[in-house]
Write an enzyme that holds these catalytic residues in place. Structure first.
Site, mmCIF file in Angstrom:
data_model
loop_
_atom_site.group_PDB
_atom_site.id
_atom_site.type_symbol
_atom_site.label_atom_id
_atom_site.label_comp_id
_atom_site.label_asym_id
_atom_site.label_seq_id
_atom_site.Cartn_x
_atom_site.Cartn_y
_atom_site.Cartn_z
ATOM 1 N N GLY A 261 -10.984 -1.195 -2.680
ATOM 2 C CA GLY A 261 -11.150 -0.800 -1.328
ATOM 3 C C GLY A 261 -9.362 -0.714 -0.996
ATOM 4 N N TYR A 381 -6.334 -4.634 7.805
ATOM 5 C CA TYR A 381 -7.554 -4.847 7.150
ATOM 6 C C TYR A 381 -7.482 -4.624 5.528
ATOM 7 C CZ TYR A 381 -8.193 0.487 8.261
ATOM 8 O OH TYR A 381 -7.817 1.813 8.161
ATOM 9 N N GLU A 382 -8.700 -5.074 5.194
ATOM 10 C CA GLU A 382 -9.006 -5.149 3.716
ATOM 11 C C GLU A 382 -7.900 -5.730 3.090
ATOM 12 O OE1 GLU A 382 -10.548 -1.720 1.763
ATOM 13 O OE2 GLU A 382 -11.554 -0.915 3.392
ATOM 14 N N GLY A 383 -7.515 -6.752 3.741
ATOM 15 C CA GLY A 383 -6.410 -7.740 2.904
ATOM 16 C C GLY A 383 -4.926 -7.664 3.896
#
Length: 398
Positions: A261, A381-383
């Site tokens: 992702g 987002y996503e880390g």
């Protein structure tokens, strides 16, 4: 025997087999052009109004599916495009130049939902869920974050109680992209609290299941026309057949899925940066100050030079992580580097693009203020950027 010559010959043969080629193939160029045309002709009209009114780009996402962009990397036998990760990065960049509320939907469906099911799902799960997802007949959502579980994903409070022939799911997930429009949710939930992260499972939950509800739209700084909300699960019955992987695989599933992702979000950030740069460059050739176009002023030239250099470096990192993934190399480190660097370049570039536009950059009509607002989420987002640095540090210190 000429050892040096033999070693060099071997090296060249190996390099030819698995070398990064900085020239795009004709197929890559076709995909890039198709994505650019889609962004300009389908996404750009009304993008300011959708952002202002927080209207989900339903029509644009539907067209995205018809073009095959919602299941680009899925095997054709499951209805996907069978394309490589480089193709996906190129398409994400072009669409993200224009509308990141559309591109984030594309990223989640491709990188998280489709990839997760195709890589770790059973054949029955693939036939039932992956096929319609890859064909764009529905979109999926990835449910990991919770009110008290953001960067620390081990702190899952959503529970999945084993009831013998099914699990009983209870809990709340936050910040869910595609939350209201999703046909299926990939949900991480704690089955065995005593086992910690080893007690987490991943489930496929159909949106229409009794007990599944969604909250109101989040009032966001950027990607405002993206469908983002909380998703609640109250006594939701999930068939045993809908668990992904073996018992306790959920946390590992989430981490492995997020590694891919990050490539999608890196490509999104790259698109934001390159889109802002292109707008700033064009404006610098039109706007006059002190008797000449502002591109002739060194202060502007230096900004443009830095933007161009950093975007090119970001693009190479992004393509390197795509290359690693396609070559089945370990891409956890390179995807973290790409996501971190591309998101920081996006933030810096969009701020400078607004500065180059001056007062015009501060109004909606010129698009750069929206790109600046969209850029910030790519660092979260996503880390988050902080989490990416942890991942990178662990990799280099192993």
């Amino acid at each position: 025997m000429n050892v040096a010559k033999d070693v060099k010959s071997l090296y060249l043969r190996q390099l030819k087999k698995r070398a990064m080629n900085f020239q795009l193939t004709e197929e890559h160029k076709m995909i890039q052009k198709a994505a650019r045309d889609f962004a300009q002709n389908v996404c750009k009209p009304g993008v300011i109004e959708r952002d202002d009114k927080m209207e989900v780009a339903t029509e644009q996402i539907s067209e995205l599916g018809k073009l095959g962009f919602l299941g680009m990397m899925v095997d054709p036998k499951y209805g996907g495009g069978g394309m490589d990760t480089t193709s996906y990065v190129l398409a994400m960049e072009e669409i993200s130049k224009i509308d990141n509320s559309v591109s984030v939907c594309m990223s989640v469906n491709n990188s998280l939902v489709c990839w997760g099911i195709e890589t770790f799902g059973t054949e029955e799960q693939k036939q039932q869920y992956l096929v319609p997802l890859a064909k764009g007949e529905m979109v999926g959502a990835f449910c990991l974050s919770e009110p008290e579980a953001g960067s620390d994903a081990t702190m899952q409070r959503t529970s999945a109680e084993d009831k013998g022939d099914h699990y009983l799911l209870n809990g709340t997930k936050n910040w869910i992209t595609n939350g209201k429009q999703a046909g299926v949710y990939l949900v991480m939930a704690q089955t065995n609290a005593e086992a910690g992260h080893r007690g987490i499972n991943a489930f496929i939950v159909e949106a229409g299941t009794t007990g599944v509800t969604t909250g109101g739209k989040e009032q966001k700084l950027g990607i405002r026309s993206s469908d983002t909300c909380s998703v609640m699960f109250q006594d939701v019955k999930v068939p045993k057949a809908n668990r992904i992987g073996e018992e306790g695989f959920g946390f590992k599933f989430a981490m492995k899925t997020l590694s891919g992702g990050r490539i999608g979000i890196a490509a999104q950030a790259l698109g934001i940066a390159s889109g802002a740069y292109e707008l700033a460059l064009a404006y610098s050739k039109e706007r006059k100050a002190f008797g000449k176009e502002i591109m002739h002023h060194q202060a502007i030239q230096f900004k443009l030079a830095d933007m161009a250099m950093e975007i090119e470096a970001a693009r190479l990192l992004c393509l390197k992580s795509a290359f690693d993934k396609d070559q089945q190399l370990d891409y956890g480190q390179s995807s973290a580097m790409a996501k971190l660097f591309c998101s920081e370049v996006a933030m810096k570039t969009t701020v400078e693009a607004v500065q180059i536009h001056g007062g015009y950059g501060y109004v909606k009509e010129y698009h750069v203020e929206r790109l600046m607002r969209d850029a910030k989420i790519t660092q979260i987002y996503e880390g988050t950027s902080e989490v990416q640095r942890i991942v990178i540090a662990r990799g280099i210190l192993k």
